[in-house]
Design a protein around this motif. Structure first.
Motif, PDB file in Angstrom:
ATOM      1  N   GLY A  34       0.819  -1.217   0.000  1.00  0.00           N
ATOM      2  CA  GLY A  34       0.000   0.000   0.000  1.00  0.00           C
ATOM      3  C   GLY A  34       0.845   1.257   0.000  1.00  0.00           C
ATOM      4  N   GLU A  35       1.883   1.295   0.839  1.00  0.00           N
ATOM      5  CA  GLU A  35       2.768   2.458   0.881  1.00  0.00           C
ATOM      6  C   GLU A  35       3.482   2.652  -0.454  1.00  0.00           C
ATOM      7  N   ALA A  36       3.924   1.544  -1.038  1.00  0.00           N
ATOM      8  CA  ALA A  36       4.618   1.635  -2.326  1.00  0.00           C
ATOM      9  C   ALA A  36       3.675   2.121  -3.425  1.00  0.00           C
ATOM     10  N   LEU A  37       2.419   1.693  -3.388  1.00  0.00           N
ATOM     11  CA  LEU A  37       1.449   2.149  -4.385  1.00  0.00           C
ATOM     12  C   LEU A  37       1.225   3.653  -4.291  1.00  0.00           C
ATOM     13  N   ILE A  38       1.140   4.167  -3.079  1.00  0.00           N
ATOM     14  CA  ILE A  38       0.967   5.613  -2.904  1.00  0.00           C
ATOM     15  C   ILE A  38       2.185   6.356  -3.438  1.00  0.00           C
ATOM     16  N   ASP A  39       3.379   5.905  -3.075  1.00  0.00           N
ATOM     17  CA  ASP A  39       4.594   6.552  -3.571  1.00  0.00           C
ATOM     18  C   ASP A  39       4.700   6.441  -5.090  1.00  0.00           C
TER      19      ASP A  39
END
Length: 755
Positions: free
Chosen positions: A225-230
């Motif tokens: 999820g964090e990687a998708l946002i970044d």
């Protein structure tokens, strides 16, 4: 760049293989998709389960958008703000099985009837995420039925509002809280079903997210999820860097019937490097009625079209949101101060923000050869929402017509708009069927039909919209059919706009769609499917029957100025329907793309033959000589040459500049204005004849020839007031059309610049 992960997506995904990443990514999307399905299946409201007036999304433990689901996209921001407010307000008091509700517009909601239901998702005792959902509930006890309140002049008139309350604690419903809300409603049964459908959606989202964590581990899901946002932020910024720097303006006018005035809403989009700013400087002060937006609603309004237009191939999450800045001056209609009324915001100023952002972003996209095919005219510029209060004696129900969700797609750079194509900010919107409405409300549809000329003229015309008419079913007919004869009255609530000036504006010379129309024609004798509001015989009409075209397109003014209308205006307020009355609405259609004189003549003829374009409009706006059946009777080439000459004869004098030979670039101002370079300076020039208008970083439109016309000239479905005009900016040498503005006489022209 976001500080969520200083090392970026690669560091966040250390130890996670690409296949697992893709599986978790798509499973997160499926979580919201399945939650939306659950919401629709539980809800009994037609605007929810048929119109898709809803949203479900996942948010991080901090309240940032993690995965956006389908529905009205402007709610991404509102639900995020609501979640963050719950986190702050209930700090230390958020546990497993809790569910919160919030609908205060000065806290986070877009208007009071749009209720956010928020559930924390825990995994093995740790807060993993939030699921948030929204629907427009049936009624919250405002001064008028249905939540859109034409008689409201204060937020205190607009029903039950909470800045956050816990409605379920530890898995147990707080019945006292729920009963307090339902006690305020005219239709408590439907409101309870609305809320329980949201609870069900959040439960499904939570269950599926827990299952995903069981399968792959919470750490993996969180890091994906964090990687998708970044990644979304990185991809969006990269796309912005590929587009030209510059500024592009758009403007519309919100006509307020009770105030007898129009509010200017003006937007300047500025793009510099990888940053995007939407600036509403020049917008009028807040309204005394419920059209107003809060700053949160305006932010959601401009963001909503950004997702499908600029980020169609990017995951929709907080990475996109974080890139955009919105400047909305306090005390204006786009950032009202409490206690200004808000209840009409979502179909008023917020939808206008959708439209203005669509046009401004399309102008930016149209400045680049690489992205020009993403540009579009306005889709469905004015919702024609209709609520009804049905008095059934012992109880009252509040119903909603879903016709407004049919919409109409704006003309696009590569094709016509889609007839009844919904709206760009809700790609799954649809209207309900007639039978559903007639089975629940004592009404009979006389007609639902396409409206000729409701797609704004252009090289690619706007998708056409529709009109509808309905009447009460007489008590004797209901009894003969074995139906419910217990109703004692039906009141229709309308909050119309777009009657004085069209709101479905075009782009790059495309013309706007039609004005809207709302009427009650009383005591109509034997109405049927051929009902025409201007030809109907009424025993108590307020005016004389007009010509069946419904519009006068001569240069002297609009149809509203030229003819008297049959029936009583029903655009604003609460209207009691009696047996024999016919309630009629014409919707706002969509805007066109590009110069109508560039449209394929055979396509124009086909549209005339099937009733999409009126013959007189084909001859005047498209310069295609056709008869009433759509057969071409003369040379379109010669007719268009004459039309360009007539443009210049009727236009103010423009001027061109001699700067020598221009070297081509991949930048432009839409299909008709190229950008070339001479001596290191970029200039705007006619794409047809290469006449130079001015520097690309200055007000080059000031050198165009300008033709002033009534807005009714766009087609037989457009009325409008004389104070609003079409400004057509043309090449001073060849008459090619660059831009079309809808403007008041004293307003300055809109500017587009490239830096």
């Amino acid at each position: 760049m976001s500080d969520r992960n200083d090392g970026g997506p690669a560091d966040a995904l250390a130890g996670i293989d690409p296949v697992t990443f893709q599986i978790v990514k798509h499973r997160l999307v499926r979580v919201t998709d399945e939650a939306v399905t659950a919401l629709k299946r539980v809800s009994g409201a037609p605007n929810t389960n048929e119109g898709h007036d809803l949203m479900v999304a996942l948010y991080t433990p901090d309240g940032d958008l993690l995965t956006g689901g389908v529905g009205f996209l402007h709610h991404y921001v509102g639900a995020s703000e609501a979640t963050k407010h719950v986190i702050e307000r209930f700090e230390g008091d958020i546990g497993p099985g809790d569910v919160f509700m919030l609908n205060d517009p000065y806290t986070a909601a877009l208007h009071p009837p749009d209720v956010y239901v928020i559930r924390p998702v825990f995994y093995e005792g740790a807060l993993a995420a939030f699921s948030a959902s929204f629907v427009h509930v049936a009624d919250i006890g405002a001064v008028d039925p249905g939540g859109f309140s034409p008689n409201s002049t204060s937020v205190f008139h607009e029903g039950f509002q909470t800045p956050g309350v816990k409605i379920i604690e530890g898995g147990e419903t707080r019945q006292d809280v729920l009963d307090t809300l339902l006690n305020m409603s005219r239709d408590p049964g439907m409101v309870e079903l609305d809320i329980r459908s949201q609870i069900a959606a959040n439960n499904v989202a939570a269950d599926r997210l827990v299952e995903l964590a069981d399968e792959y581990g919470l750490d993996t899901v969180t890091r994906v999820g964090e990687a998708l946002i970044d990644r979304s932020e990185s991809q969006f910024r990269e796309r912005l860097r590929e587009l030209p720097d510059g500024e592009w303006q758009a403007r519309q006018y919100l006509d307020s019937t009770p105030e007898e005035r129009a509010f200017r809403v003006q937007l300047t989009l500025r793009k510099e490097g990888d940053e995007l700013t939407f600036d509403f400087a020049g917008t009028d002060e807040q309204s005394e009625y419920g059209f107003n937006c809060t700053e949160i609603a305006t932010t959601g309004g401009v963001l909503a079209p950004v997702f499908p237009l600029l980020c169609h191939d990017v995951t929709w999450n907080d990475g996109v949101v974080s890139v955009i800045d919105v400047e909305a001056p306090s005390g204006t209609i786009v950032n009202a101060e409490r206690p200004a009324p808000i209840s009409i915001a979502t179909v008023g100023t917020l939808q206008m923000c959708n439209s203005l952002a669509t046009v401004a972003v399309s102008k930016m996209l149209g400045s680049s050869d690489a992205y020009a095919d993403r540009a579009t005219g306005v889709w469905h510029g004015a919702h024609s929402h209709v609520s009804m209060e049905v008095d059934r004696g012992d109880e009252t129900t509040v119903e909603t017509l879903t016709d407004s969700f049919a919409g109409a797609g704006g003309g696009r750079a590569f094709d016509d708009g889609v007839d009844l194509g919904g709206e760009v900010v809700n790609v799954v919107a649809r209207w309900g069927n007639v039978e559903r409405t007639e089975s629940e409300v004592p009404l009979r549809y006389l007609t639902r039909r396409f409206v000729a000329d409701s797609g704004g003229p252009g090289e690619h015309r706007g998708g056409v919209g529709h009109e509808f008419a309905l009447t009460l079913v007489e008590s004797d007919a209901l009894a003969d059919a074995g139906g419910d004869t217990g109703f004692e009255g039906v009141d229709v609530v309308t909050i119309g706009r777009g009657m004085a000036v069209p709101h479905s504006t075009g782009v790059f010379g495309g013309s706007p769609g039609p004005t809207t129309d709302y009427r009650v024609v009383p005591d109509v004798s034997e109405p049927d499917g051929s009902f025409d509001p201007d030809a109907a015989e009424s025993a108590d009409a307020s005016g004389t029957a007009a010509d069946s075209s419904g519009s006068a397109a001569d240069a002297s003014g609009s149809a509203a100025d030229a003819t008297e209308r049959t029936g009583e205006d029903a655009a604003w307020g609460v209207h009691a329907l009696d047996e024999g009355d016919v309630f009629y609405v014409r919707l706002s259609g969509s805007g066109g793309y590009g110069d109508p004189l560039r449209r394929d003549a055979e396509a124009v003829a086909r549209d005339v033959a099937v009733g999409r374009i009126a013959p007189e409009t084909a001859r005047r706006e498209y310069a295609v000589p056709v008869d009433d059946e759509g057969d071409i009777t003369d040379s379109p080439t010669e007719a268009r040459e004459r039309a360009r000459e007539e443009r210049l004869d009727a236009a103010s004098h423009g001027q061109t500049r001699d700067v020598g030979d221009l070297s081509p670039t991949d930048r432009r101002f839409g299909p008709a204005v190229a950008v070339g370079v001479a001596d290191g300076t970029e200039y705007a020039a006619c794409a047809d004849c290469e006449a130079v208008l001015g520097r690309a970083d200055e007000d080059w439109k000031g050198n165009a020839a300008v033709r002033d016309r009534p807005v009714s000239a766009t087609g037989t479905a457009t009325d409008g007031e004389k104070r609003f005009r079409l400004r057509q900016f043309c090449c001073p040498d060849c008459g090619s059309l660059f831009d079309t503005e809808v403007a008041r006489r004293d307003d300055t022209r809109l500017v587009s610049r490239l830096y």
